[in-house]
Design a protein around this motif. Structure first.
Motif, mmCIF file in Angstrom:
data_model
loop_
_atom_site.group_PDB
_atom_site.id
_atom_site.type_symbol
_atom_site.label_atom_id
_atom_site.label_comp_id
_atom_site.label_asym_id
_atom_site.label_seq_id
_atom_site.Cartn_x
_atom_site.Cartn_y
_atom_site.Cartn_z
ATOM 1 N N LEU A 34 -72.781 -3.725 8.797
ATOM 2 C CA LEU A 34 -72.166 -4.162 7.544
ATOM 3 C C LEU A 34 -70.734 -4.606 7.826
ATOM 4 C CD1 LEU A 34 -74.627 -2.713 6.339
ATOM 5 C CD2 LEU A 34 -73.131 -1.811 4.555
ATOM 6 N N CYS A 35 -70.422 -5.847 7.458
ATOM 7 C CA CYS A 35 -69.074 -6.361 7.679
ATOM 8 C C CYS A 35 -68.326 -6.329 6.356
ATOM 9 C CB CYS A 35 -69.128 -7.791 8.216
ATOM 10 S SG CYS A 35 -70.087 -7.932 9.735
ATOM 11 N N ASP A 36 -67.349 -5.447 6.271
ATOM 12 C CA ASP A 36 -66.547 -5.346 5.044
ATOM 13 C C ASP A 36 -65.459 -6.409 5.100
ATOM 14 O OD1 ASP A 36 -65.312 -4.502 2.750
ATOM 15 O OD2 ASP A 36 -64.225 -2.866 3.729
ATOM 16 N N LEU A 86 -68.486 3.964 11.839
ATOM 17 C CA LEU A 86 -67.437 3.096 11.302
ATOM 18 C C LEU A 86 -66.698 2.451 12.466
ATOM 19 C CD1 LEU A 86 -65.217 2.200 9.163
ATOM 20 C CD2 LEU A 86 -64.149 4.413 9.591
ATOM 21 N N THR A 134 -64.928 -2.746 -0.496
ATOM 22 C CA THR A 134 -64.885 -1.618 0.433
ATOM 23 C C THR A 134 -65.701 -0.451 -0.104
ATOM 24 O OG1 THR A 134 -62.749 -2.347 1.239
ATOM 25 C CG2 THR A 134 -63.325 -0.053 1.622
ATOM 26 N N ILE A 163 -70.469 0.288 9.800
ATOM 27 C CA ILE A 163 -69.673 -0.518 8.868
ATOM 28 C C ILE A 163 -68.416 -0.966 9.599
ATOM 29 C CG2 ILE A 163 -68.706 -0.650 6.552
ATOM 30 C CD1 ILE A 163 -70.184 1.911 5.867
ATOM 31 N N GLY A 184 -73.615 1.324 2.873
ATOM 32 C CA GLY A 184 -73.812 1.761 4.254
ATOM 33 C C GLY A 184 -74.333 3.191 4.295
ATOM 34 N N ASP A 211 -64.812 -2.744 9.483
ATOM 35 C CA ASP A 211 -63.721 -3.128 8.579
ATOM 36 C C ASP A 211 -63.022 -4.366 9.146
ATOM 37 O OD1 ASP A 211 -61.702 -3.334 6.800
ATOM 38 O OD2 ASP A 211 -60.970 -1.269 6.997
ATOM 39 N N SER A 223 -69.231 -1.381 0.396
ATOM 40 C CA SER A 223 -69.617 -1.319 1.806
ATOM 41 C C SER A 223 -69.921 0.126 2.201
ATOM 42 C CB SER A 223 -68.491 -1.838 2.699
ATOM 43 O OG SER A 223 -68.248 -3.194 2.454
#
Lengths: 273, 282
Positions: free
Chosen positions: A117-119, A85, A17, A36, A24, A38, A20
């Motif tokens: 971005l895939c956390d 986000l 995390t 990003i 990001g 979550d 990320s």
């Protein structure tokens, strides 16, 4: 051409995390339009690390299930216009996500952003699988210790077989981000060396982020470390990693033990003499 | 103490009383001999069940010489066909021939190994006085069975040919499996029919299982299990030994069993006298 990048590790607590958020933010600072996402449904953290926890109304699960529009769930960062986000739901679990729903959300995000971005959550179960499922490339976050390295190896195997990209016969692009690296401990032989990790995982190195209090401070402050203290060593490491992702060739410098100050050097010399 | 003794005594006497009682019980148990004088015992119900079996029906036809010749020819090729099968002789086709010696016909069938359980399509008079008179006569009314022998027509299958022993099949070629990428933790490469060649490392927590030998052109950090098919002839080769477990033909060793000095080196492992034998390659 937008890119979907999963930030994953297998093991928990290695810095997915944090990385990320920092990557990001660094990409956004470099002028990219970044979101990003979550994927840690049920244990969301990214909103805290990004300082957006009091602005969450709708979340990923709402969008996947069609209860909210994507635009309603996206939270734009107050410090960086180009950073958004998509939070996870804290009250649901990973079963609330469906492959179809995730695919729809990712495709919609692809149209709006340069970088998605895939956390990923820890583990190798549904949440982690869906986080990587539609990715084009991966950042594998690893700590220089054996359990983290082996879990990363497991995840790399899954990236090579369980992603849509891999299933279509493509070679899946993977990058290793070595985090919580302590030069002093490495020098004492208490940690795996960078070469050892690279030898085991056999994927290209994206960067080495040194262990630093700055990371913890930034998290507690609710700000990605690259925004919070851009001059700090971890912030520079993340910024460099982001630039490498954008195609720049920047030499990777292995963090060395912090240079002792002038006085202590004098003191050491005297002591030695 | 006394109380206990009293209790014990009570229990003993009680026990004896019980014993007596049970003896009396036994004496009072109605026995068959006692009952015979008085009322007759109810007889147990005799159970009779019905079940369908397949019986073979043979239908001798005139001219009988030709028919028996054909039968003999068939039986020569199918020796066990009538073994342990109930056979019913349907004599409707020869019944009208007054000259035919039906008991002799049945004798001829029996000589050929048929177990005759019944006849049909004839009247009892034709067999009277012969040894076949006792046979059940299933359908005496001629017109019933003359019209048709009924039942499903069966072909007598030939015995399987006693062919010359076939030449042993060529042992199939054992193809190798070549994996030209690293085997990651949690992955298993299973190739039961030949050698496995890995070009890359085998991670800790990965597993290679091969029918033959295993070659790892990289670091072997996981498990290697060789010789599923070839047995003790299989070997394991690796460029850098850091394995968790090695196994050839069921003989295995874990990392703590072999010398630490071998780790990190290019090694071949083979089975000798029931134990894994390690030798370095460089």
């Amino acid at each position: 051409m937008s890119k979907v990048m999963v930030v994953t590790s297998g093991k928990g607590g290695v810095g997915k995390t944090t990385s990320s958020a920092a990557l990001g933010a660094a990409l956004a600072q470099a002028g990219q339009n970044v979101v990003i996402v979550d994927f840690d449904v049920g244990l969301r953290n990214l909103d805290l690390v990004m300082g957006a926890e009091r602005r969450v109304v709708y979340d990923l699960v709402n969008v996947v299930q069609g209860d909210a529009k994507l635009a309603q769930a996206l939270i734009r960062d107050k410090r960086l216009d180009t950073l958004s986000l998509l939070p996870a739901s804290q009250t649901r679990d990973k079963d609330a996500l469906t492959e179809e729903g995730v695919k729809m959300v990712i495709n919609e995000l692809r149209e709006k952003f340069d970088w998605v971005l895939c956390d990923s959550p820890a583990g190798i179960e549904k949440g982690a699988m869906l986080a990587m499922r539609f990715a084009d490339l991966a950042v594998v976050v690893t700590n220089p210790e054996v359990s983290s390295v082996r879990d990363s190896d497991r995840i790399i195997g899954m990236l090579d077989s369980k992603t849509v990209h891999a299933e279509n016969g493509g070679k899946f692009e993977k990058h290793l981000l070595l985090t919580r690296y302590s030069p002093a401990r490495a020098a004492r032989g208490e940690m795996l060396k960078v070469e050892d990790v690279l030898d085991i995982l056999a994927i290209p190195l994206l960067g080495i982020v040194p262990e630093s209090e700055e990371v913890l401070n930034a998290s507690n402050f609710g700000c990605p470390v690259t925004l919070h203290n851009p001059a700090s060593a971890p912030a520079r490491a993340y910024a460099d990693a982001a630039r490498r992702l954008l195609g720049e060739k920047i030499e990777i410098v292995q963090p060395s033990a912090e240079k002792p100050g002038l006085f202590s050097r004098l003191f050491n010399r005297k002591a030695m003499a | 103490m006394r109380l206990i003794a009293e209790g014990l005594k009570d229990r003993l006497t009680g026990g004896r009383a019980n014993m007596t009682a049970s003896l009396i019980d036994t004496a009072q148990t109605p026995s068959l001999a006692l009952r015979m004088d008085s009322s007759p015992l109810p007889l147990p119900a005799v159970r009779i069940r019905g079940r369908s079996f397949m019986a073979l029906i043979v239908v001798p036809e005139a001219p009988l010489e030709a028919w028996f010749a054909a039968l003999d020819e068939q039986l020569r090729r199918a020796t066990g066909f009538f073994t342990d099968r109930p056979v019913i002789a349907n004599l409707s086709a020869v019944q009208d021939d007054e000259t035919a010696n039906l008991p002799a016909l049945l004798d001829a069938l029996q000589e050929r190994g048929m177990r005759l359980v019944a006849v049909e399509g004839t009247d009892a008079a034709r067999l009277a006085g012969s040894s076949w008179a006792h046979l059940a006569n299933l359908r005496q009314r001629l017109e019933d069975s003359r019209q048709t022998a009924e039942g499903r027509a069966l072909a007598i299958p030939d015995d399987p040919p006693e062919s010359a022993p076939e030449p042993p099949p060529e042992p199939p070629a054992l193809p190798s499996l070549i994996v030209d990428r690293p085997v990651r933790s949690g992955q298993a490469v299973i190739h039961e029919h030949g050698d496995v060649v890995i070009i890359g490392a085998v991670a800790s927590g990965a597993e290679i299982i091969a029918g033959g030998s295993i070659h790892v052109y990289g670091a072997l950090r996981g498990r290697a299990i060789a010789g599923l098919k070839t047995g003790e002839a299989a070997r394991i080769f690796c460029r850098k030994l850091n394995a968790e477990m090695l196994c050839i033909d069921g003989v295995f060793e874990t990392a703590e069993q072999w010398s630490e000095a071998l780790n990190g080196r290019a090694v071949q492992i083979q089975l000798a006298h029931g134990a894994l034998q390690f030798s370095t390659l460089d």
